[in-house]
Design a protein around this motif. Structure first.
Motif, PDB file in Angstrom:
ATOM      1  N   ALA A   1      86.989 -48.989 -31.147  1.00  0.00           N
ATOM      2  CA  ALA A   1      88.046 -49.566 -31.967  1.00  0.00           C
ATOM      3  C   ALA A   1      89.185 -50.095 -31.114  1.00  0.00           C
ATOM      4  CB  ALA A   1      88.556 -48.514 -32.949  1.00  0.00           C
ATOM      5  N   GLU A   2      89.541 -49.325 -30.078  1.00  0.00           N
ATOM      6  CA  GLU A   2      90.607 -49.809 -29.193  1.00  0.00           C
ATOM      7  C   GLU A   2      90.150 -51.067 -28.464  1.00  0.00           C
ATOM      8  OE1 GLU A   2      91.836 -46.635 -26.708  1.00  0.00           O
ATOM      9  OE2 GLU A   2      92.518 -45.385 -28.361  1.00  0.00           O
ATOM     10  N   GLY A   3      88.899 -51.088 -28.061  1.00  0.00           N
ATOM     11  CA  GLY A   3      88.396 -52.288 -27.401  1.00  0.00           C
ATOM     12  C   GLY A   3      88.460 -53.495 -28.308  1.00  0.00           C
ATOM     13  N   ARG A   4      88.135 -53.265 -29.566  1.00  0.00           N
ATOM     14  CA  ARG A   4      88.181 -54.383 -30.505  1.00  0.00           C
ATOM     15  C   ARG A   4      89.607 -54.885 -30.726  1.00  0.00           C
ATOM     16  NH1 ARG A   4      84.956 -54.578 -36.134  1.00  0.00           N
ATOM     17  NH2 ARG A   4      85.266 -56.784 -36.532  1.00  0.00           N
ATOM     18  N   ALA A   5      90.501 -53.916 -30.952  1.00  0.00           N
ATOM     19  CA  ALA A   5      91.885 -54.310 -31.204  1.00  0.00           C
ATOM     20  C   ALA A   5      92.481 -55.010 -29.985  1.00  0.00           C
ATOM     21  CB  ALA A   5      92.716 -53.082 -31.571  1.00  0.00           C
ATOM     22  N   ALA A   6      92.253 -54.432 -28.809  1.00  0.00           N
ATOM     23  CA  ALA A   6      92.802 -55.035 -27.591  1.00  0.00           C
ATOM     24  C   ALA A   6      92.221 -56.427 -27.374  1.00  0.00           C
ATOM     25  CB  ALA A   6      92.499 -54.140 -26.392  1.00  0.00           C
ATOM     26  N   SER A   7      90.914 -56.547 -27.588  1.00  0.00           N
ATOM     27  CA  SER A   7      90.279 -57.845 -27.371  1.00  0.00           C
ATOM     28  C   SER A   7      90.841 -58.896 -28.311  1.00  0.00           C
ATOM     29  CB  SER A   7      88.764 -57.692 -27.554  1.00  0.00           C
ATOM     30  OG  SER A   7      88.262 -58.602 -28.460  1.00  0.00           O
ATOM     31  N   GLN A   8      91.109 -58.492 -29.559  1.00  0.00           N
ATOM     32  CA  GLN A   8      91.663 -59.446 -30.506  1.00  0.00           C
ATOM     33  C   GLN A   8      93.102 -59.798 -30.149  1.00  0.00           C
ATOM     34  OE1 GLN A   8      89.564 -60.590 -32.990  1.00  0.00           O
ATOM     35  NE2 GLN A   8      91.104 -62.189 -33.045  1.00  0.00           N
ATOM     36  N   ALA A   9      93.834 -58.803 -29.637  1.00  0.00           N
ATOM     37  CA  ALA A   9      95.223 -59.068 -29.236  1.00  0.00           C
ATOM     38  C   ALA A   9      95.267 -60.105 -28.123  1.00  0.00           C
ATOM     39  CB  ALA A   9      95.880 -57.770 -28.779  1.00  0.00           C
ATOM     40  N   LEU A  10      94.335 -59.985 -27.184  1.00  0.00           N
ATOM     41  CA  LEU A  10      94.309 -60.947 -26.087  1.00  0.00           C
ATOM     42  C   LEU A  10      93.999 -62.347 -26.605  1.00  0.00           C
ATOM     43  CD1 LEU A  10      92.404 -58.609 -23.689  1.00  0.00           C
ATOM     44  CD2 LEU A  10      94.686 -59.502 -23.292  1.00  0.00           C
ATOM     45  N   GLN A  11      93.079 -62.412 -27.557  1.00  0.00           N
ATOM     46  CA  GLN A  11      92.765 -63.711 -28.132  1.00  0.00           C
ATOM     47  C   GLN A  11      93.977 -64.271 -28.882  1.00  0.00           C
ATOM     48  OE1 GLN A  11      89.827 -63.827 -31.245  1.00  0.00           O
ATOM     49  NE2 GLN A  11      88.830 -65.587 -30.302  1.00  0.00           N
TER      50      GLN A  11
ATOM     51  N   PRO B   1      86.746 -43.824 -39.555  1.00  0.00           N
ATOM     52  CA  PRO B   1      88.145 -44.269 -39.564  1.00  0.00           C
ATOM     53  C   PRO B   1      88.525 -45.050 -38.310  1.00  0.00           C
ATOM     54  CG  PRO B   1      87.988 -42.018 -40.338  1.00  0.00           C
ATOM     55  CD  PRO B   1      86.624 -42.395 -39.866  1.00  0.00           C
ATOM     56  N   ALA B   2      88.039 -44.614 -37.149  1.00  0.00           N
ATOM     57  CA  ALA B   2      88.415 -45.319 -35.919  1.00  0.00           C
ATOM     58  C   ALA B   2      87.929 -46.762 -35.966  1.00  0.00           C
ATOM     59  CB  ALA B   2      87.832 -44.591 -34.706  1.00  0.00           C
ATOM     60  N   PHE B   3      86.676 -46.934 -36.330  1.00  0.00           N
ATOM     61  CA  PHE B   3      86.155 -48.299 -36.433  1.00  0.00           C
ATOM     62  C   PHE B   3      86.960 -49.113 -37.438  1.00  0.00           C
ATOM     63  CE2 PHE B   3      82.266 -46.909 -34.326  1.00  0.00           C
ATOM     64  CZ  PHE B   3      81.900 -48.046 -33.644  1.00  0.00           C
ATOM     65  N   ALA B   4      87.216 -48.500 -38.592  1.00  0.00           N
ATOM     66  CA  ALA B   4      87.893 -49.235 -39.650  1.00  0.00           C
ATOM     67  C   ALA B   4      89.308 -49.621 -39.239  1.00  0.00           C
ATOM     68  CB  ALA B   4      87.920 -48.386 -40.915  1.00  0.00           C
ATOM     69  N   GLU B   5      90.004 -48.676 -38.585  1.00  0.00           N
ATOM     70  CA  GLU B   5      91.360 -49.002 -38.132  1.00  0.00           C
ATOM     71  C   GLU B   5      91.311 -50.096 -37.073  1.00  0.00           C
ATOM     72  OE1 GLU B   5      93.286 -45.432 -36.932  1.00  0.00           O
ATOM     73  OE2 GLU B   5      93.188 -44.543 -38.924  1.00  0.00           O
ATOM     74  N   GLY B   6      90.309 -50.020 -36.204  1.00  0.00           N
ATOM     75  CA  GLY B   6      90.173 -51.065 -35.198  1.00  0.00           C
ATOM     76  C   GLY B   6      89.948 -52.425 -35.830  1.00  0.00           C
ATOM     77  N   ARG B   7      89.144 -52.425 -36.878  1.00  0.00           N
ATOM     78  CA  ARG B   7      88.881 -53.703 -37.544  1.00  0.00           C
ATOM     79  C   ARG B   7      90.133 -54.253 -38.226  1.00  0.00           C
ATOM     80  NH1 ARG B   7      83.709 -54.878 -41.277  1.00  0.00           N
ATOM     81  NH2 ARG B   7      83.992 -57.116 -41.424  1.00  0.00           N
ATOM     82  N   ALA B   8      90.809 -53.371 -38.949  1.00  0.00           N
ATOM     83  CA  ALA B   8      92.010 -53.821 -39.660  1.00  0.00           C
ATOM     84  C   ALA B   8      93.072 -54.295 -38.670  1.00  0.00           C
ATOM     85  CB  ALA B   8      92.552 -52.687 -40.536  1.00  0.00           C
TER      86      ALA B   8
ATOM     87  N   PHE C   1      84.749 -47.421 -43.495  1.00  0.00           N
ATOM     88  CA  PHE C   1      84.315 -48.777 -43.155  1.00  0.00           C
ATOM     89  C   PHE C   1      84.709 -49.764 -44.247  1.00  0.00           C
ATOM     90  CE2 PHE C   1      81.494 -46.961 -39.946  1.00  0.00           C
ATOM     91  CZ  PHE C   1      81.508 -47.948 -38.986  1.00  0.00           C
ATOM     92  N   ALA C   2      84.453 -49.369 -45.482  1.00  0.00           N
ATOM     93  CA  ALA C   2      84.694 -50.297 -46.578  1.00  0.00           C
ATOM     94  C   ALA C   2      86.178 -50.627 -46.709  1.00  0.00           C
ATOM     95  CB  ALA C   2      84.170 -49.691 -47.880  1.00  0.00           C
ATOM     96  N   GLU C   3      87.016 -49.607 -46.556  1.00  0.00           N
ATOM     97  CA  GLU C   3      88.453 -49.867 -46.621  1.00  0.00           C
ATOM     98  C   GLU C   3      88.895 -50.747 -45.459  1.00  0.00           C
ATOM     99  OE1 GLU C   3      90.466 -46.164 -46.930  1.00  0.00           O
ATOM    100  OE2 GLU C   3      89.558 -45.657 -48.852  1.00  0.00           O
ATOM    101  N   GLY C   4      88.317 -50.482 -44.293  1.00  0.00           N
ATOM    102  CA  GLY C   4      88.644 -51.333 -43.153  1.00  0.00           C
ATOM    103  C   GLY C   4      88.268 -52.775 -43.402  1.00  0.00           C
TER     104      GLY C   4
END
Lengths: 92, 92, 92, 92, 92, 92, 92, 92, 92, 92, 92, 92, 92, 92
Positions: free
Chosen positions: J29-39, L26-33, N28-31
């Motif tokens: 999740a952190e990787g995803r968020a960070a990657s999106q922030a960079l974009q 939750p971690a994945f979902a928060e990362g996505r949001a 996941f769904a909420e995210g």
């Protein structure tokens, strides 16, 4: 079997699996980073210095997680503290 | 069975699985990096030198995780420290 | 069963699985690299020499991980060091 | 059961699984390469010679990993060295 | 149970699984290649001869991995060398 | 249980699983090829003859892997050579 | 338990699993083909005759793999040849 | 086996698996972040300072989860509190 | 336990799993076809008659694989031929 | 083994797995968020302050789920309440 | 345990799993169809009547596979024919 | 082992797994949001207030499912009602 | 253990798993439908009434499969018919 | 162990797993829903009121499936009806 044999068996299995499983993540990640770097160079050749430098720093950071696994694997094979413990217990 | 046989069996299984599982990640990663390099050359032929050089450095770095696995596998087959340990214990 | 039989059984299973599992990664990776090379040629026919050369170097590098597995597999079938170990132990 | 029976059973299972599992990767990879070659021809009909040649070299290279598995499978069924070993041990 | 029964049971299971698992990869790969060929024809009808010919060569090559599995499966059912081995051992 | 019962049980299970697992790949592949053919017709109605013909040849080739499984399944249920073998062994 | 009971139990499990697993692939494939046909009609309403006809031929071909499974499942429940075999063996 | 041996065995397995499994997530995540950073630099070379800084902060944060695993792994090997507990219990 | 109880237990489990697993594929496939039909209507409202008709024929065909599973499930619960078989054997 | 040993073993395994499994989600999740922030920075450099601030708040929130796991893992190793319970029961 | 207890246990497990597994497919499929319907309305508001009607027919058809599972589950809990069978056998 | 030990063991395992598994979603979902929020800010900087506020409400709602798991985990370790139950039963 | 205890244990496990597994599908499906509805509103704000209404009908229909699972789960905990059956059998 | 202990153990495991598994889907769904809402606001800031309202209704509906799991989990820990049942049976 005596305890030392058991610990030897378990250490062998664990050492092998640790490095085997532990190499999957870093390999994929390095492949992804390298592949993106190549795409970035193709897209922006003028920034190839910045890209290459950032790539190598990132590869080193990713490689570190593979090295954690390799370290644990080598410790289990060549510097296993539990072997001494069991030998002392048996010899005590 | 005697302890040496057990350790031999476990070492064989572990050596095989280590290199088998450990070759999946690097192979995929090298395939990805190489595939992207080819795309990059097609997109920007003028930068093919930079691309090829970056590709080979990356492949070497990825290959290193496969080599960690191969090293552990060879150690377990040909230089297994636990065999000596068990032999000494049995002969002691 | 005697130890040699056990080691034979384990070696057979491990040899088979090692090459079976170990061929998945390289095959996929080569397929990916080759597929991308073909796309690259279609996109930039003038660079087909560079592309083909880079492809073959990459395929060789990827093939190496399959060959690691094949080597371990052949060692286990035809040059298994543990067979001698167990035979010596039994004959000692 | 006697050791030869065990080795026969294990060899049968391993031979089957080796070729079964080992055919998944190459088949997918060949499908991918072939599919991309067809797309490349459709996109750039003039380069169909280069594309076809690169495709066949790649298919041969990918097929090699399937052949490794087939070789191991045939060795286990028709030229199994452990059968002789066990027979000698039993007859010794 | 006697050894021949065991080998019969194992051969049945292995023969079935080998062809069952071994048909997944080729089927997918052929589906992919065929699907791409159809798309290529729709995109470039003039090159349909080259496309069809390349498709059939590729399908034959992919089918070969399915045939490896079918061959192993038939050998295990109708020409199993281990049955003779065990019969000889029992009758020896 | 007597050997014939064991072989019957194993044959039933294997026959069912072989066709069940073996139908997944071809079904998917045929679905993919057919779906692409429909898209191709929509995109290039004039080439519908070539497309349909190529589709049917491909479907036949893919269906062949399902038929391999069905053949093995039917052999195991209605023409199982091991049943005779075991019966002869028991009656010998 | 007597052999007939064992065969009954195994036949029930296999019959259920065969049709359950065997319906996954065809269902997906039919869904894919149908979905693509609907998209094709929306894209090229004039070719709806060709599309519908090709769709129904394809659905029939895909359905055939589901029917193979259903046939094996019905054979195992209502025309199981091994039941007679075991009954004869017991009554012999 | 005595309790200390059991705890040694379990600690070895757990230490290996913890770092092996625990390196997958961070490695992937770092690969993703790094790969995106490279793309961002290619897209916006003027912001490379901000991008590189944000990347390194993120890599450090992701690396922290790998380090949690490494810490637990090292504690289990070199500073395992349960070894003392069991030794005291046994010596009490 | 007596044979009838065993067959009852197995029949219950198999009936439940057959319909549970067997409903996954058709449900997904119907969802896909329906979803594509809705998209097609949105894209080409004038062809909604053809689309709806093709959709319903396809849904019926996909539903048939779910019905195969439901039929096998009902047969196992309410018309199980093996119950009679076992009862006759026990009463014979 | 005595209860304290069992609890020690289970605690070791659980502590390791908890942090190992528990680090996968947050890392991704952190990787995803960070990657999106960079974009996002690359796309909108002027908003880099808002982006960086939102990123750090999000990383902290995601990190919290990893910390829950680390806390449980540390409690199990260093402040395990059940050890006292069992010791009291045994000493009672 | 007596047979009725076994059948009760198995029925409980099967009933629960049947509806649990059997609700996954329909739920996903309904979610997909509904989601596509919403997209279709957004794209073509004038056809919302046709879309809504087609959606509800499709949802009903998909819901039917969930209802098959619910029916089997209720039969197993409240109208289990094997309970009577076993009771009669025991009382006979 | 006595009941209290069993409950302690089970509680430890369950507490660890609950928070470990429960933190993935939750971690994945928060990362996505969070990742989408960053993209939204980059796309529409003027709405960053609304976006940030909606993000934080959503993160809180997602975090709640992680907290359910943490609560159950803490209850099992520090306020386990079954420990009292068993102690009373034993002391009764 | 007595039958009632077994049934209690099984009912607890089944009730928990039924609602746990059974909540995955509906939750995903609702998330998908809701997410698409939000996109549809953003794309076509004028049709938000139709969209919201269709969304709520769809959510209710999807929720129904979760409620089937919840109903079975509550029946197993609070209105389990097999408990009475076993109690009567034991008391008979 | 006595029945109450068994039920306690099973209840602990089930309660933990129920909430752990049951939190994956809703999270996941909420995210997904939240992430889409943020994208929708960025795309159509004027409709942020409708979007936020629809989002919160959807989140509440999705959260309900997580709450079903939490309810079952709490019932099993604090209001388990089978504990009373077993206690009465034992005391009867």
């Amino acid at each position: 079997m005596d305890p030392a044999t058991w610990i030897a068996i378990i250490s062998i299995v664990t050492a092998g699996l640790t490095i085997a499983i532990g190499s999957i993540g870093p390999a994929f990640a390095e492949g992804r980073a390298a592949s993106q770097a190549l795409q970035a160079i193709a897209q922006q050749p003028d920034a190839s210095d910045t890209i290459t430098r950032t790539l190598f720093v990132s590869l080193a950071m990713i490689e570190s997680t593979a090295i954690y696994c390799f370290v644990v694997s080598m410790i289990l094979i060549f510097a296993n503290p539990f072997i001494d413990l069991v030998t002392q217990t048996a010899g005590g």
